[in-house]
Design an enzyme around this catalytic site. Sequence first.
Site, short mmCIF file in Angstrom:
data_model
loop_
_atom_site.label_atom_id
_atom_site.label_comp_id
_atom_site.label_asym_id
_atom_site.label_seq_id
_atom_site.Cartn_x
_atom_site.Cartn_y
_atom_site.Cartn_z
N TYR A 56 0.86 -1.19 0.00
CA TYR A 56 0.00 0.00 0.00
C TYR A 56 0.89 1.24 0.00
CZ TYR A 56 -4.40 2.46 0.95
OH TYR A 56 -5.51 3.25 0.86
N ASN A 142 -14.66 4.95 5.20
CA ASN A 142 -15.66 4.53 4.22
C ASN A 142 -16.78 5.54 3.94
OD1 ASN A 142 -14.25 2.19 3.68
ND2 ASN A 142 -15.25 1.04 5.31
N TYR A 263 -12.25 3.29 -6.98
CA TYR A 263 -11.71 3.51 -5.63
C TYR A 263 -11.20 2.23 -4.99
CZ TYR A 263 -16.10 1.64 -3.74
OH TYR A 263 -17.15 0.83 -3.43
#
Length: 329
Positions: A56, A142, A263
């Site tokens: 990441y 989120n 996304y």
Amino acid sequence: SCANRAIVYGSNGNPASTLFALTFPTLPPPLPNTANIRFLLSPINPADINVIEGVYPSKPVPCDLPGHPRAAQAPLYVGGNEGLAEVIETGEGVTELKTGDWVVMTKAQLGTWTSARNAHVQDLLKVPSDLGEAAAATITVNPPTAYNMLHDYVKLDKGDWIVQNGANSAVGQAVIQIAAARGWQTLNCIRNRDDAQSMKAQLRDLGATQVATYDELSDKGFKERVKSWTGGKSIKLGLNCVGGRVTTSMTRLLGQDAHLVSYGAMSKEPLSLPTSLFIFKNLTCHGFWQSRWYQEKSLQERKQLTEALFGLMREGKLRSPEHEVLVIE
Ligand code: NDP
């Protein structure tokens, strides 16, 4: 009081083999402009796994576990990016927070899978405590992603249509509810499963206008079915959580001048799109990253976004995602 526990790792790799639990002593009193906080709930998001794997772009902040010999040998990282904590003690000069306040992290990758830690007050944002722990613990990743993707790319009017995949994900559930609160209609795509009917019913209960499986999406006659649902109205916005072929099929449903916002890449498959969609339909594609949004925007804008989301929650229009609370002994 009792000792603290954290879920930590020293090197990147498969979380199942790199993570371990570690006990560390009670925190020393906080330094000036810092606070000692006790975590109430810390989510596990898909990106947290990718951070531990080392794939990441955001890197973890090495943690300082006071008094632990293992931490003195080599850097250790506490897992987790998001979390809800309660202030237990504030250092000198702290005026904006007091003992008992609920806070979330504004700095990314601080490490939240721990029972307690010390943090700079500028890395903490006070949140209301009337909406429940799950709602507050999941407020930074989120729901903001869903909210921003729905508001920042296309101007939608009441009755307009959005299509999304990964619709049962936490982000997808927030998309359904925020869209419904605004009077926008959603066509939601999910993976086929044994209980597809009950999943469809669950999403409709959240406010989904229509729900279809990826299998249905690849049916020859699906475009006609969509037309019958939308009355021929063109779909202006597509939200992509999974990539791969299901996203190719989904993008074909978009109308003239539509926008596709990606996304997530849950399928780990690349995204391939027919060139004709760009030439004849003037399709525009974007990538959205909430971390970039936070970097580019001011603290004031961040607070406004959080307030808008808590507002929707207070009105009963945005529920916490389906979740399971795990207690690590
Ligand atoms: P959840 O864990 O709530 O949901 C995961 C979703 O992915 C489910 O819908 C699941 O479907 C689906 N899925 C899992 N594996 C596959 C697969 N192999 N093929 C197709 N679908 C699959 O996730 P979140 O809502 O927390 O996050 C969803 C995605 O969005 C993640 O990729 C996450 O990293 C990303 N994200 C990105 C943000 C950004 O700023 N760009 C911010 C927040 C999240 P099923 O139920 O069928 O398994």
